[in-house]
Write an enzyme that holds these catalytic residues in place. Structure first.
Site, mmCIF file in Angstrom:
data_model
loop_
_atom_site.group_PDB
_atom_site.id
_atom_site.type_symbol
_atom_site.label_atom_id
_atom_site.label_comp_id
_atom_site.label_asym_id
_atom_site.label_seq_id
_atom_site.Cartn_x
_atom_site.Cartn_y
_atom_site.Cartn_z
ATOM 1 N N ASP A 65 3.427 -0.633 12.339
ATOM 2 C CA ASP A 65 2.311 0.268 12.676
ATOM 3 C C ASP A 65 2.901 1.630 13.088
ATOM 4 O O ASP A 65 3.660 1.708 14.058
ATOM 5 C CB ASP A 65 1.538 -0.351 13.849
ATOM 6 C CG ASP A 65 0.128 0.203 13.980
ATOM 7 O OD1 ASP A 65 -0.809 -0.501 13.558
ATOM 8 O OD2 ASP A 65 -0.027 1.307 14.516
ATOM 9 N N TYR A 86 0.839 -1.207 0.000
ATOM 10 C CA TYR A 86 0.000 0.000 0.000
ATOM 11 C C TYR A 86 0.873 1.257 0.000
ATOM 12 O O TYR A 86 0.737 2.115 -0.869
ATOM 13 C CB TYR A 86 -0.900 -0.040 1.234
ATOM 14 C CG TYR A 86 -1.901 1.090 1.324
ATOM 15 C CD1 TYR A 86 -3.060 1.088 0.541
ATOM 16 C CD2 TYR A 86 -1.719 2.144 2.215
ATOM 17 C CE1 TYR A 86 -3.996 2.112 0.642
ATOM 18 C CE2 TYR A 86 -2.653 3.171 2.316
ATOM 19 C CZ TYR A 86 -3.792 3.151 1.532
ATOM 20 O OH TYR A 86 -4.706 4.168 1.649
ATOM 21 N N GLN A 101 3.099 7.618 15.401
ATOM 22 C CA GLN A 101 2.399 8.901 15.533
ATOM 23 C C GLN A 101 2.053 9.439 14.157
ATOM 24 O O GLN A 101 2.759 9.188 13.181
ATOM 25 C CB GLN A 101 3.262 9.911 16.286
ATOM 26 C CG GLN A 101 4.650 10.077 15.709
ATOM 27 C CD GLN A 101 5.482 11.105 16.474
ATOM 28 O OE1 GLN A 101 5.055 11.639 17.486
ATOM 29 N NE2 GLN A 101 6.664 11.391 15.975
HETATM 30 P P1 NAD Z 1 -12.677 1.731 0.362
HETATM 31 O O1 NAD Z 1 -12.017 0.409 0.439
HETATM 32 O O2 NAD Z 1 -14.001 1.889 1.049
HETATM 33 O O3 NAD Z 1 -12.888 2.170 -1.151
HETATM 34 C C1 NAD Z 1 -12.039 1.793 -2.200
HETATM 35 C C2 NAD Z 1 -12.895 1.447 -3.414
HETATM 36 O O4 NAD Z 1 -12.033 1.077 -4.496
HETATM 37 C C3 NAD Z 1 -13.818 0.255 -3.161
HETATM 38 O O5 NAD Z 1 -15.117 0.554 -3.602
HETATM 39 C C4 NAD Z 1 -13.187 -0.865 -3.987
HETATM 40 O O6 NAD Z 1 -14.135 -1.823 -4.420
HETATM 41 C C5 NAD Z 1 -12.554 -0.083 -5.126
HETATM 42 N N1 NAD Z 1 -11.446 -0.786 -5.781
HETATM 43 C C6 NAD Z 1 -10.386 -1.409 -5.190
HETATM 44 N N2 NAD Z 1 -9.572 -1.918 -6.120
HETATM 45 C C7 NAD Z 1 -10.113 -1.608 -7.340
HETATM 46 C C8 NAD Z 1 -9.749 -1.868 -8.681
HETATM 47 N N3 NAD Z 1 -8.636 -2.555 -8.979
HETATM 48 N N4 NAD Z 1 -10.553 -1.394 -9.674
HETATM 49 C C9 NAD Z 1 -11.681 -0.723 -9.392
HETATM 50 N N5 NAD Z 1 -12.083 -0.453 -8.131
HETATM 51 C C10 NAD Z 1 -11.311 -0.889 -7.130
HETATM 52 O O7 NAD Z 1 -11.645 2.809 0.890
HETATM 53 P P2 NAD Z 1 -11.819 4.374 1.173
HETATM 54 O O8 NAD Z 1 -11.572 4.612 2.604
HETATM 55 O O9 NAD Z 1 -13.054 4.888 0.555
HETATM 56 O O10 NAD Z 1 -10.551 4.948 0.393
HETATM 57 C C11 NAD Z 1 -10.662 5.540 -0.888
HETATM 58 C C12 NAD Z 1 -9.305 6.040 -1.349
HETATM 59 O O11 NAD Z 1 -8.806 7.001 -0.408
HETATM 60 C C13 NAD Z 1 -8.237 4.955 -1.444
HETATM 61 O O12 NAD Z 1 -7.441 5.199 -2.579
HETATM 62 C C14 NAD Z 1 -7.436 5.126 -0.190
HETATM 63 O O13 NAD Z 1 -6.112 4.695 -0.357
HETATM 64 C C15 NAD Z 1 -7.525 6.622 0.043
HETATM 65 N N6 NAD Z 1 -7.343 6.947 1.466
HETATM 66 C C16 NAD Z 1 -8.339 6.715 2.375
HETATM 67 C C17 NAD Z 1 -8.113 6.999 3.722
HETATM 68 C C18 NAD Z 1 -9.168 6.780 4.770
HETATM 69 O O14 NAD Z 1 -8.894 7.007 5.944
HETATM 70 N N7 NAD Z 1 -10.371 6.401 4.456
HETATM 71 C C19 NAD Z 1 -6.872 7.503 4.130
HETATM 72 C C20 NAD Z 1 -5.883 7.695 3.173
HETATM 73 C C21 NAD Z 1 -6.130 7.438 1.850
HETATM 74 N N1 UDP Z 2 -6.054 -0.348 15.827
HETATM 75 C C1 UDP Z 2 -6.378 -0.870 17.082
HETATM 76 N N2 UDP Z 2 -7.432 -1.723 17.161
HETATM 77 C C2 UDP Z 2 -8.190 -2.079 16.084
HETATM 78 C C3 UDP Z 2 -7.856 -1.536 14.822
HETATM 79 C C4 UDP Z 2 -6.772 -0.683 14.727
HETATM 80 O O1 UDP Z 2 -5.729 -0.563 18.095
HETATM 81 O O2 UDP Z 2 -9.138 -2.860 16.263
HETATM 82 C C5 UDP Z 2 -4.917 0.599 15.750
HETATM 83 C C6 UDP Z 2 -3.896 0.262 14.674
HETATM 84 O O3 UDP Z 2 -2.913 -0.617 15.200
HETATM 85 C C7 UDP Z 2 -3.330 1.633 14.364
HETATM 86 C C8 UDP Z 2 -4.531 2.575 14.550
HETATM 87 O O4 UDP Z 2 -5.445 1.856 15.367
HETATM 88 O O5 UDP Z 2 -2.342 1.990 15.291
HETATM 89 C C9 UDP Z 2 -5.207 2.984 13.260
HETATM 90 O O6 UDP Z 2 -5.474 1.810 12.535
HETATM 91 P P1 UDP Z 2 -6.267 1.794 11.147
HETATM 92 O O7 UDP Z 2 -6.209 0.408 10.621
HETATM 93 O O8 UDP Z 2 -7.612 2.406 11.330
HETATM 94 O O9 UDP Z 2 -5.465 2.818 10.217
HETATM 95 P P2 UDP Z 2 -3.897 3.057 9.886
HETATM 96 O O10 UDP Z 2 -3.037 2.179 10.716
HETATM 97 O O11 UDP Z 2 -3.785 2.765 8.437
HETATM 98 O O12 UDP Z 2 -3.719 4.484 10.228
#
Ligand code: NAD
Ligand code: UDP
Ligand code: UDP
Length: 317
Positions: A278, A150, A281
């Site tokens: 993980d 990722y 911060q």
């Molecule tokens: P999500 O998993 O709910 O949505 C992702 C969508 O992409 C899903 O509908 C999935 O079916 C689709 N998808 C995955 N692979 C695909 C492919 N090969 N072709 C077509 N569709 C595909 O996640 P989200 O939280 O809505 O995240 C959306 C975007 O924002 C992602 O690119 C993610 O990396 C980015 N993002 C989200 C967060 C967050 O906290 N939610 C943080 C940082 C970045």
């Molecule tokens: N985390 C946790 N318990 C859970 C899920 C996540 O303590 O049931 C922690 C995880 O280890 C991380 C933070 O919460 O430190 C955020 O996790 P998440 O998967 O939401 O997002 P990311 O690590 O990608 O920021």
């Protein structure tokens, strides 16, 4: 392109996902035509059910690792599983989505002369040594760990965006999204906010990984969607990368306690091993977003959690 029916025709990849479905909804309510492309890996069709009858909405089930031929004016490239559980399920596929997917969308943008926005992530900073993280920080990312598919996938996608910009003059925008939460998060996707709320509502123990001292900053989905639209509409020549997130910083243990409190749950906290790599911060420096787009989040953690808890209550009932 000539478009007689609306201001703009906008493609949202990953439009059936958590963020994508909110973005599609907002773009439609702003009067645009929206094409949602999604392979439905982590975005269930129910997320966009209420949009399917909308005259300006179109859904195409398609995997962006394969070429796509459509006409549009703007592309929001959100397709990619975002929760660690989902993106580690098939890490090679995650890399393909990030890289082949970005290449195809950039090729599409090049042919159609569309403006294209990449949904990048705070994960490009890895486990940061600079705090809070400004866009100028290059990050500290493990290239061979379980999060690398990722993190490195998203980093390479940013590289591709900037090379298409330099080499082909593409109008690109790169937004680095920090942890975002809200209604329509997948209840089983393993992310911390959804896990804790579902556990608290069911009276199960809240699974805190490690000692819960790691921090995150949580942005409510409406603020984030507003930020993405502002990035897309930012001045010509502004490419980003630009951070989008809420600078409020909380330990995971504080989050667990807040959610137990707000749900009135009798759940206890259950400490589990910390997954590898993980980040310890994370907090966005949002000075650039403020300066360029006048953007900053408006929804605080408790009001945002209130709405999200309400959503999960309905889902569980
Ligand atoms: P999500 O998993 O709910 O949505 C992702 C969508 O992409 C899903 O509908 C999935 O079916 C689709 N998808 C995955 N692979 C695909 C492919 N090969 N072709 C077509 N569709 C595909 O996640 P989200 O939280 O809505 O995240 C959306 C975007 O924002 C992602 O690119 C993610 O990396 C980015 N993002 C989200 C967060 C967050 O906290 N939610 C943080 C940082 C970045
Ligand atoms: N985390 C946790 N318990 C859970 C899920 C996540 O303590 O049931 C922690 C995880 O280890 C991380 C933070 O919460 O430190 C955020 O996790 P998440 O998967 O939401 O997002 P990311 O690590 O990608 O920021
Ligand atoms: N592409 C696409 N739709 C288009 C145009 C291109 O999916 O409308 C894909 C194409 O299949 C290629 C990628 O985008 O794999 C990159 O296209 P580009 O034109 O930049 O490179 P080239 O085709 O010359 O390798």
């Amino acid at each position: 392109m000539v478009n007689y029916y609306s201001d703009r025709r906008i493609l949202v990849t990953g439009g059936a996902g958590f963020l994508g479905s909110h973005l599609c909804e907002r773009l439609l309510s702003d009067g645009h035509e929206v094409i949602c492309v999604d392979n439905c890996f982590t975005g269930p069709k129910q997320n966009i059910e209420r949009l399917l009858g909308h005259p300006k909405f179109e859904f195409i089930r398609h995997d962006i690792t394969l070429p796509l031929c459509l006409e549009m004016d703007e592309i929001y490239n959100l397709a990619c599983p975002a929760s660690p559980v989902h993106y580690q399920y098939n890490p090679i596929k995650t890399i393909k989505t990030n890289i082949h997917g970005a290449l195809n969308m950039l090729g599409l943008a090049k042919r159609t002369k569309s403006k294209i926005l990449q949904a990048s992530t705070s994960e490009v900073y890895g486990d940061p040594t600079v705090h809070p993280q400004p866009e100028s920080y290059w990050g500290r990312v493990n290239p061979i760990g379980i999060r690398s598919c990722y993190d490195e996938g998203k980093r390479c996608a940013e590289t591709l965006f900037f090379d298409y910009h330099r080499q082909h003059g593409l109008n690109i925008k790169v937004a680095r999204i920090f942890n975002t939460y809200g209604p329509r998060m997948h209840p089983n996707d393993g992310r911390v906010v959804s896990n804790f709320i579902v556990q608290a509502l069911k009276g199960h123990p809240l699974t805190v990984y490690g000692d819960g001292s790691q921090t995150r900053s949580f942005c409510y989905v409406d603020d984030l969607v507003d930020g993405l639209i502002r990035v897309m509409n930012s001045r010509d020549g502004f490419t980003g990368p630009v951070n989008l997130g809420n600078p409020g910083e909380f330990t995971i243990r504080e989050l667990a306690e807040t959610i137990i409190d707000m749900t009135g749950s009798g759940s206890k906290i259950d400490f589990k091993p910390l997954p590898s790599d993980d980040p310890t911060q994370r907090k966005p420096d949002i000075a650039l977003a403020k300066k360029e787009m006048g953007w900053e989040p408006k929804v605080g953690l408790e009001p945002g959690l209130e709405k999200t808890i309400g959503y999960f209550r309905g889902l569980i009932a």
